[in-house]
Design an enzyme around this catalytic site. Sequence first.
Site, PDB file in Angstrom:
ATOM      1  CB  SER A  73      53.846  15.472  -4.027  1.00  0.00           C
ATOM      2  OG  SER A  73      53.154  16.377  -4.847  1.00  0.00           O
TER       3      SER A  73
ATOM      4  CE1 TYR B  30      56.191  18.575  -0.463  1.00  0.00           C
ATOM      5  CE2 TYR B  30      55.476  18.833  -2.791  1.00  0.00           C
ATOM      6  CZ  TYR B  30      55.132  18.427  -1.674  1.00  0.00           C
ATOM      7  OH  TYR B  30      53.912  17.682  -1.308  1.00  0.00           O
TER       8      TYR B  30
HETATM    9  N1  LIG Z   1      48.592  19.321   0.965  1.00  0.00           N
HETATM   10  C1  LIG Z   1      48.947  19.175  -0.555  1.00  0.00           C
HETATM   11  O1  LIG Z   1      48.639  19.879  -1.171  1.00  0.00           O
HETATM   12  C2  LIG Z   1      49.913  17.848  -0.580  1.00  0.00           C
HETATM   13  C3  LIG Z   1      49.826  17.557  -2.261  1.00  0.00           C
HETATM   14  C4  LIG Z   1      50.612  16.494  -2.545  1.00  0.00           C
HETATM   15  C5  LIG Z   1      51.414  15.548  -1.371  1.00  0.00           C
HETATM   16  N2  LIG Z   1      50.959  15.968  -0.033  1.00  0.00           N
HETATM   17  C6  LIG Z   1      51.722  15.228   0.910  1.00  0.00           C
HETATM   18  O2  LIG Z   1      50.969  14.662   1.739  1.00  0.00           O
HETATM   19  C7  LIG Z   1      51.483  14.669   3.189  1.00  0.00           C
HETATM   20  C8  LIG Z   1      50.546  15.155   4.132  1.00  0.00           C
HETATM   21  O3  LIG Z   1      50.575  16.610   3.773  1.00  0.00           O
HETATM   22  P1  LIG Z   1      49.336  17.633   4.363  1.00  0.00           P
HETATM   23  O4  LIG Z   1      48.972  18.488   3.376  1.00  0.00           O
HETATM   24  O5  LIG Z   1      48.455  16.676   5.259  1.00  0.00           O
HETATM   25  O6  LIG Z   1      50.485  18.442   5.273  1.00  0.00           O
HETATM   26  P2  LIG Z   1      50.119  18.985   6.879  1.00  0.00           P
HETATM   27  O7  LIG Z   1      51.162  19.991   7.082  1.00  0.00           O
HETATM   28  O8  LIG Z   1      48.876  19.175   7.234  1.00  0.00           O
HETATM   29  O9  LIG Z   1      50.537  17.646   7.904  1.00  0.00           O
HETATM   30  C9  LIG Z   1      52.080  17.165   7.793  1.00  0.00           C
HETATM   31  C10 LIG Z   1      52.165  16.640   9.213  1.00  0.00           C
HETATM   32  O10 LIG Z   1      53.523  16.003   9.184  1.00  0.00           O
HETATM   33  C11 LIG Z   1      54.299  16.457  10.555  1.00  0.00           C
HETATM   34  N3  LIG Z   1      55.636  16.781  10.519  1.00  0.00           N
HETATM   35  C12 LIG Z   1      56.263  17.534   9.730  1.00  0.00           C
HETATM   36  N4  LIG Z   1      57.677  17.370  10.023  1.00  0.00           N
HETATM   37  C13 LIG Z   1      57.518  16.295  10.810  1.00  0.00           C
HETATM   38  C14 LIG Z   1      58.840  15.485  11.333  1.00  0.00           C
HETATM   39  N5  LIG Z   1      60.085  15.734  11.020  1.00  0.00           N
HETATM   40  N6  LIG Z   1      58.604  14.388  12.092  1.00  0.00           N
HETATM   41  C15 LIG Z   1      57.383  14.028  12.113  1.00  0.00           C
HETATM   42  N7  LIG Z   1      56.032  14.754  11.907  1.00  0.00           N
HETATM   43  C16 LIG Z   1      56.487  15.490  10.931  1.00  0.00           C
HETATM   44  C17 LIG Z   1      53.622  17.835  10.901  1.00  0.00           C
HETATM   45  O11 LIG Z   1      53.624  18.310  12.092  1.00  0.00           O
HETATM   46  C18 LIG Z   1      52.149  17.589  10.326  1.00  0.00           C
HETATM   47  O12 LIG Z   1      51.237  17.141  11.300  1.00  0.00           O
HETATM   48  C19 LIG Z   1      52.978  15.311   3.003  1.00  0.00           C
HETATM   49  O13 LIG Z   1      53.850  14.264   2.825  1.00  0.00           O
HETATM   50  C20 LIG Z   1      52.743  16.300   1.646  1.00  0.00           C
HETATM   51  O14 LIG Z   1      53.981  16.292   1.257  1.00  0.00           O
HETATM   52  C21 LIG Z   1      50.266  17.100   0.339  1.00  0.00           C
END
Ligand SMILES: NC(=O)c1ccc[n+]([C@@H]2O[C@H](COP(=O)([O-])OP(=O)(O)OC[C@H]3O[C@@H](n4cnc5c(N)ncnc54)[C@H](O)[C@@H]3O)[C@@H](O)[C@H]2O)c1
Length: 310
Positions: A174, A187
Site C-alpha cells: 500500500s 495497517y
Molecule cells: N482498497 C484500498 O484502498 C487499498 C489500498 C492500498 C492497498 N490495498 C491492499 O490491497 C489488498 C486488497 O484490498 P481490497 O481493497 O481488494 O480489499 P477487500 O476487502 O475487497 O478484499 C480483501 C480480501 O481479503 C480476504 N481476507 C481477509 N482476511 C483474510 C484471511 N485471514 N485469510 C484469507 N483471506 C482473507 C477478504 O475476505 C477479502 O476477500 C489488501 O492487501 C489491501 O491492504 C487496498
Amino acid sequence: MLFVIAVEFFLTCIRFAYHIVIAIIYSILPRKAKNVEGDIVLITGAANGIGKIVAKKFADLNATLVLWDIDKKANENVAREIEVMGKRAYAYTVDVTQKESVYKVANRVKMEVGDVNILINNAGIVSGKKLLDCDDDMIIRTMEVNMISHFWTVKAFLPAMLENNEGHIVTIASAAGLLGVSQLVDYSASKHGAIGFDESLRHELTDMHSGINTTVVCPYYTDTGLFYGCKSRFPKILPILEPEYVASCIVDAILQNQHILFVPKILSIFIFLKTILPTSAFIVLGKFFGGFTFMDNFQGRAKKNFNRKF
Ligand SMILES: NC(=O)c1ccc[n+]([C@@H]2O[C@H](COP(=O)([O-])OP(=O)(O)OC[C@H]3O[C@@H](n4cnc5c(N)ncnc54)[C@H](O)[C@@H]3O)[C@@H](O)[C@H]2O)c1
C-alpha cells in the site's frame, strides 16, 4: 588486493550504468509482456475487491487460477464466474494467518492443480482506529493477515519455484507502507513490513541467481469497500482509485516483471520528498494534502448497510 577491488569497482560501475540505461529504456518503451498461458496463479484474498478483478484478468490470459480466501461463499462464486468464462479456477477456503492450514492447503494445491508459477499475496484487512482505540487482538490480526501470512505462503510455494528456477512472488502492499498515515498505525506498520519483506526477499533471490521475480505494489486508496467512507481532500490530484484500474496496473506490472509499482505514479514524488525534506516540513505538506483527516469518516467493511460493489 587493491587491484581486485579496483576491478570489482570498475565492473560494478558498468553494471550500475547498464541497469540505469535499461530502466530509462523501459520507462519509455514498455517491456514485452510475458506469456502466462497455462501458468498457475494463486491469489490470496481473491473473493473480493482487487484480488477478484486480478483473478479474472489472469483468467482472460488463459492462466489457471487458484483462489484463496477466508470468505468461502464469495470465493466459490468467483471460481464459478471464471468457469463460466470457459477458464480454470480452483477455490480453497483458507485463513492465511493459520500457518498449518496454509501449509496443508498448499500441499493439496500442488497435488490437485500443480506447481504455482505466480503467487499474489493480496489478502488484507484494516481496523481504521487510532492506536489507543485499537483492540490488541485486532492489531495482531492486522499484522498477521497483511504481513506475517506472507512468510507462510512464500515458504510453502518458494521451494518448488526454486526447483523449477522460475516463478513470481507478488506483494500487494500500500502507499501506507511507504508513508505513515494517522489512524492507520497498525495497517501502515503491517504494510511497511510487507514492503521490507519483498525487498529483502528480492535481494536474497538475486544473490541466489534464481530465476524468480518479485513485484511489490503500492496503491493509493481504492474504491473496494475496504476504506469505505474515506475521502480525498484533493480528488483532482489524488482521486480515490477505481479497482478495475488498479487491477490492470497490477497485471501489467507482473507481466513486465516490474519490481515496484506505485499507483498512481505521482506517489513517488511524495516518497522522494519524504526522504529529502525535514520531517516537520513533510508533516506540514502531509497535513495540507489531507493525510491527517483522510480517515475521519472511515467506516470500512464493517458498515452494515454497505453493499459490496465487487
Ligand atoms: N482498497 C484500498 O484502498 C487499498 C489500498 C492500498 C492497498 N490495498 C491492499 O490491497 C489488498 C486488497 O484490498 P481490497 O481493497 O481488494 O480489499 P477487500 O476487502 O475487497 O478484499 C480483501 C480480501 O481479503 C480476504 N481476507 C481477509 N482476511 C483474510 C484471511 N485471514 N485469510 C484469507 N483471506 C482473507 C477478504 O475476505 C477479502 O476477500 C489488501 O492487501 C489491501 O491492504 C487496498
